[in-house]
Design a protein around this motif. Structure first.
Motif, PDB file in Angstrom:
ATOM      1  N   THR A  82       0.660  -1.137  -0.105  1.00  0.00           N
ATOM      2  CA  THR A  82       0.179   0.121   0.122  1.00  0.00           C
ATOM      3  C   THR A  82       0.934   1.089   0.134  1.00  0.00           C
ATOM      4  N   ASN A  83       0.686   2.019  -0.989  1.00  0.00           N
ATOM      5  CA  ASN A  83       1.570   3.486  -1.231  1.00  0.00           C
ATOM      6  C   ASN A  83       2.958   3.211  -0.993  1.00  0.00           C
ATOM      7  N   VAL A  84       3.485   2.263  -1.415  1.00  0.00           N
ATOM      8  CA  VAL A  84       4.933   2.078  -1.258  1.00  0.00           C
ATOM      9  C   VAL A  84       5.853   1.894  -2.447  1.00  0.00           C
ATOM     10  N   LEU A  85       5.288   0.997  -3.451  1.00  0.00           N
ATOM     11  CA  LEU A  85       6.245   0.602  -4.568  1.00  0.00           C
ATOM     12  C   LEU A  85       6.696   1.884  -5.481  1.00  0.00           C
ATOM     13  N   HIS A  86       5.564   2.897  -5.476  1.00  0.00           N
ATOM     14  CA  HIS A  86       5.929   3.974  -6.006  1.00  0.00           C
ATOM     15  C   HIS A  86       7.325   4.730  -5.827  1.00  0.00           C
ATOM     16  N   LEU A  97      -2.252  -4.613  -4.761  1.00  0.00           N
ATOM     17  CA  LEU A  97      -1.406  -3.303  -4.717  1.00  0.00           C
ATOM     18  C   LEU A  97      -2.425  -2.122  -4.620  1.00  0.00           C
ATOM     19  N   ASN A  98      -2.129  -1.340  -3.479  1.00  0.00           N
ATOM     20  CA  ASN A  98      -2.999  -0.087  -3.159  1.00  0.00           C
ATOM     21  C   ASN A  98      -2.265   1.093  -3.365  1.00  0.00           C
ATOM     22  N   GLU A  99      -2.695   1.784  -4.370  1.00  0.00           N
ATOM     23  CA  GLU A  99      -1.394   3.037  -4.907  1.00  0.00           C
ATOM     24  C   GLU A  99      -2.212   4.258  -5.078  1.00  0.00           C
ATOM     25  N   GLY A 100      -1.528   5.230  -4.936  1.00  0.00           N
ATOM     26  CA  GLY A 100      -2.246   6.636  -5.274  1.00  0.00           C
ATOM     27  C   GLY A 100      -1.902   6.935  -6.602  1.00  0.00           C
ATOM     28  N   ILE A 101      -2.871   7.571  -7.095  1.00  0.00           N
ATOM     29  CA  ILE A 101      -2.626   7.535  -8.646  1.00  0.00           C
ATOM     30  C   ILE A 101      -3.092   9.042  -8.980  1.00  0.00           C
ATOM     31  N   GLN A 102      -2.915  10.031  -8.143  1.00  0.00           N
ATOM     32  CA  GLN A 102      -3.063  11.502  -8.245  1.00  0.00           C
ATOM     33  C   GLN A 102      -2.474  12.106  -7.356  1.00  0.00           C
ATOM     34  N   LYS A 103      -1.424  13.176  -7.808  1.00  0.00           N
ATOM     35  CA  LYS A 103      -0.756  13.894  -6.943  1.00  0.00           C
ATOM     36  C   LYS A 103      -1.278  15.103  -6.310  1.00  0.00           C
ATOM     37  N   THR A 104      -1.135  15.337  -5.127  1.00  0.00           N
ATOM     38  CA  THR A 104      -1.659  16.318  -4.364  1.00  0.00           C
ATOM     39  C   THR A 104      -0.913  17.282  -3.670  1.00  0.00           C
ATOM     40  N   VAL A 105      -1.278  18.476  -3.325  1.00  0.00           N
ATOM     41  CA  VAL A 105      -0.405  19.454  -2.362  1.00  0.00           C
ATOM     42  C   VAL A 105      -0.277  18.774  -1.144  1.00  0.00           C
ATOM     43  N   GLY A 146       6.126  15.276 -12.682  1.00  0.00           N
ATOM     44  CA  GLY A 146       6.304  15.684 -11.589  1.00  0.00           C
ATOM     45  C   GLY A 146       5.988  15.138 -10.290  1.00  0.00           C
ATOM     46  N   SER A 147       5.980  13.786 -10.248  1.00  0.00           N
ATOM     47  CA  SER A 147       5.429  13.082  -9.149  1.00  0.00           C
ATOM     48  C   SER A 147       5.949  11.480  -9.414  1.00  0.00           C
ATOM     49  N   PRO A 148       6.341  10.635  -8.257  1.00  0.00           N
ATOM     50  CA  PRO A 148       6.769   9.394  -8.537  1.00  0.00           C
ATOM     51  C   PRO A 148       5.593   8.570  -8.703  1.00  0.00           C
ATOM     52  N   LEU A 149       4.412   9.008  -8.542  1.00  0.00           N
ATOM     53  CA  LEU A 149       3.089   8.210  -8.855  1.00  0.00           C
ATOM     54  C   LEU A 149       2.993   7.762 -10.284  1.00  0.00           C
ATOM     55  N   LEU A 150       2.354   6.803 -10.412  1.00  0.00           N
ATOM     56  CA  LEU A 150       1.934   6.178 -11.830  1.00  0.00           C
ATOM     57  C   LEU A 150       0.407   6.312 -12.048  1.00  0.00           C
ATOM     58  N   SER A 151       0.019   6.357 -13.100  1.00  0.00           N
ATOM     59  CA  SER A 151      -1.282   6.565 -13.744  1.00  0.00           C
ATOM     60  C   SER A 151      -1.890   4.794 -13.566  1.00  0.00           C
ATOM     61  N   PRO A 152      -3.153   4.663 -13.480  1.00  0.00           N
ATOM     62  CA  PRO A 152      -3.644   2.999 -13.585  1.00  0.00           C
ATOM     63  C   PRO A 152      -3.251   2.342 -14.884  1.00  0.00           C
ATOM     64  N   GLU A 153      -3.079   3.189 -15.893  1.00  0.00           N
ATOM     65  CA  GLU A 153      -2.805   2.611 -17.254  1.00  0.00           C
ATOM     66  C   GLU A 153      -1.169   2.167 -17.034  1.00  0.00           C
ATOM     67  N   SER A 154      -0.335   2.899 -16.544  1.00  0.00           N
ATOM     68  CA  SER A 154       1.117   2.699 -16.454  1.00  0.00           C
ATOM     69  C   SER A 154       1.327   1.638 -15.573  1.00  0.00           C
ATOM     70  N   TRP A 155       0.376   1.474 -14.311  1.00  0.00           N
ATOM     71  CA  TRP A 155       0.360   0.358 -13.501  1.00  0.00           C
ATOM     72  C   TRP A 155       0.041  -1.031 -14.150  1.00  0.00           C
ATOM     73  N   GLN A 156      -0.825  -1.054 -14.903  1.00  0.00           N
ATOM     74  CA  GLN A 156      -1.123  -2.226 -15.616  1.00  0.00           C
ATOM     75  C   GLN A 156      -0.253  -2.627 -16.678  1.00  0.00           C
ATOM     76  N   THR A 157       0.505  -1.555 -17.221  1.00  0.00           N
ATOM     77  CA  THR A 157       1.354  -2.115 -18.243  1.00  0.00           C
ATOM     78  C   THR A 157       2.649  -2.627 -17.750  1.00  0.00           C
ATOM     79  N   LEU A 194     -11.140   9.383  -6.546  1.00  0.00           N
ATOM     80  CA  LEU A 194     -10.675   9.438  -5.082  1.00  0.00           C
ATOM     81  C   LEU A 194      -9.231   9.575  -5.187  1.00  0.00           C
ATOM     82  N   GLY A 195      -8.554   9.341  -6.173  1.00  0.00           N
ATOM     83  CA  GLY A 195      -7.151   9.532  -6.050  1.00  0.00           C
ATOM     84  C   GLY A 195      -6.336   8.328  -5.794  1.00  0.00           C
ATOM     85  N   GLN A 196      -7.042   7.297  -5.670  1.00  0.00           N
ATOM     86  CA  GLN A 196      -6.274   5.782  -5.178  1.00  0.00           C
ATOM     87  C   GLN A 196      -6.759   4.632  -6.059  1.00  0.00           C
ATOM     88  N   GLN A 197      -6.285   3.656  -6.164  1.00  0.00           N
ATOM     89  CA  GLN A 197      -6.624   2.512  -6.714  1.00  0.00           C
ATOM     90  C   GLN A 197      -5.997   1.253  -6.301  1.00  0.00           C
TER      91      GLN A 197
END
Length: 518
Positions: free
Chosen positions: A176-180, A204-212, A236-247, A267-270
């Motif tokens: 959860t929120n670690v592999l990125h 895998l539980n990951e954030g998919i939206q960068k926030t302030v 500008g972020s270490p996060l991945l989009s859902p499409e990038s994660w799937q790939t 909700l910014g998470q997936q």
């Protein structure tokens, strides 16, 4: 600066309309107040996020939050579904689960109660993290009610075998929120894939939206900016989009990837459910690290013992450091090596804050947490304190120093520094079941048992010799009689040395010299 604070005051009022963001907003405010010192390196961000090694500030960001709990519940539900399916196919199955980067235990807190009806079938729940602080926290928080919990330090950028984690051993892996927060996401997923059984699941539980809020808290940590594959990340972020994660999941051996709550992406998470194909792939054993800079102008260290009073002060400081480290790690003092790196014990910037505070309180000094990375062992830190805080340390020392006694340490003092002189040291050795150091290391990694039944020549005892006890098994050196007497210019009568350990010692030293590179 006043304008910026006014802008933040206005912005945080909007955030505070959402009760679940209250703690996050408070943490952001604390970080902003210390931002100049954090950005200039005078204050580690971890001292703000984890004051005095406490995980409380961050813990409640990952628990008792509607969005966070919603996605952690999805993780728990899918894990239970997988466990039930596994037991349906094999009622006697023993389930092994590994949680990667478990941190404060936000996901664990949701998962363990869900596993309660199946605890008889759980052989192991391996709670891993890069920081020992989180392992100690987990043991205290969850250990009593979950005897199947195991705790292990593991940086997922490191090959699992280097952390003592078996390959292909786990039915389920949770993250959860670690592999990125790693340098190379493909290598990271390769390491995760290698510990999961064929048809085992990565949940895998990951954030998919960068926030302030994320940028101004965790974005101040070094790990946030470690990534070296920006083409896979949200700009500008270490996060991945859902499409990038799937790939990348499919590229690294997770043949089936399911998103159980696609509609919740707003909700910014997936959550991603990925099934392993069970094929072990080659992966990089170590993440390259930058060489440490050498200060060519550094002054040589003083001799370890200048006089009895200084020795007494040093011993007192060593004792204080040992006690503080013992308390921090919950380990007995006698197992702490004086010249062992703090990092080898799992001391990081989080645990370090509490560790250094204990030293400061005991000695009435003001060390910065970062000092433990520059003076990284008990001895080095003690030498630094004695040299830097002479006045402060003296009052803590008795007027009459005790009788001298020997401290089992290695004198690694550098008497002369010359940046143009570099020594490259060779290494050689022979071990039971391994004729080289490399072979021995592979045996350790693979868990090879080098104890075997003794060969026939070991039973050829001198006539009349009756040993008190005969041993059938042992660790045998296959080339113990390989001493080259002629090469070493030993007389023939003296070549019997090949029957002793001295022969092997000399031969190995020569091999070590031959392995040197100039």
């Amino acid at each position: 600066m006043t304008f910026l604070w006014q802008a933040w005051d206005k912005q945080q009022q909007d955030y505070l309309q959402i009760p679940d963001l209250t703690l996050s907003v408070r943490l952001v405010t604390a970080c902003l107040q210390q931002l100049p010192d954090i950005l200039t390196g005078r204050l580690p961000a971890t001292e703000v996020l984890f004051p005095e090694s406490s995980v409380a500030n961050v813990e409640y960001m990952y628990q008792q939050n509607a969005v966070v709990d919603y996605f952690n519940r999805i993780v728990a539900d899918w894990l239970v579904r997988g466990v039930e399916q596994r037991l349906k196919s094999d009622a006697n199955a023993k389930i092994r689960i590994i949680e990667i980067g478990a941190g404060t235990g936000g996901t664990t807190a949701m998962v363990l109660p869900a596993l309660a009806p199946y605890r008889h079938a759980i052989e192991e729940y391996c709670y891993t993290d890069i920081s020992k602080a989180f392992l100690l926290h987990a043991e205290q928080r969850y250990g009593e009610d979950a005897p199947f919990l195991r705790y292990r330090l593991w940086n997922v950028e490191q090959a699992p075998t280097e952390a003592g984690i078996a390959l292909g051993a786990y039915d389920f892996a949770l993250a959860t929120n670690v592999l990125h927060a790693t340098q190379a996401i493909r290598q990271t997923l390769s390491h995760v894939h290698s510990v999961v059984k064929q048809r085992g699941l990565l949940i895998l539980n990951e954030g998919i939206q960068k926030t302030v809020l994320g940028l101004l808290t965790f974005g101040l940590l070094e790990g946030w900016w470690r990534y070296q594959d920006p083409e896979l990340r949200i700009p500008g972020s270490p996060l991945l989009s859902p499409e990038s994660w799937q790939t990348v999941l499919k590229q690294q051996g997770f043949s089936r990837v399911v998103l159980p709550k696609v509609q919740a992406q707003c909700l910014g998470q997936q959550v991603f459910i990925a099934e392993s194909d069970g094929l072990l792939r080659a992966y990089q054993a170590q993440t390259p690290t930058e060489p440490q800079a050498i200060d060519a102008n550094a002054k040589p260290s003083e001799p370890l013992i200048v006089n009895e009073r200084k020795e007494h002060a040093r011993e007192h400081v060593i004792s204080v450091i040992q006690q503080a480290l013992s308390t921090t790690l919950k380990l007995p003092v006698h197992v702490l090596e004086l010249d062992q790196a703090f990092s080898d014990y799992g001391v990081d910037s989080i645990l370090g804050a509490g560790f250094v505070k204990q030293i400061n309180n005991a000695l009435a000094i003001t060390l910065n947490t970062a000092i433990i990375f520059n003076h990284s062992s008990i001895l080095r830190l003690a030498d630094y304190i004695v040299a830097t805080y002479k006045t402060e340390v003296k009052p803590s020392v008795a007027e009459n120093p005790p009788a001298k006694h020997v401290i089992p340490i290695a004198n690694n003092s550098i008497q002369e520094a010359n940046p143009e002189h570099i020594a490259i040291i060779g290494m050689s050795g022979q071990f039971p079941g391994a004729e080289t150091v490399e072979h021995f290391w592979q045996n350790l990694i693979n868990g090879v048992d080098a104890i075997s039944e003794l060969p026939a020549e070991y039973w050829d005892l001198p006539v009349g010799y009756q040993p008190e006890q005969v041993y059938r098994y042992g660790g045998v050196l296959t080339k113990r009689a390989c001493f080259d007497a002629k090469f070493f210019q030993y007389r023939a009568t003296r070549s019997r040395i090949d029957e002793s350990a001295s022969a092997l010692d000399i031969a190995r030293k020569l091999a070590g010299v031959r392995r040197c590179r100039h």
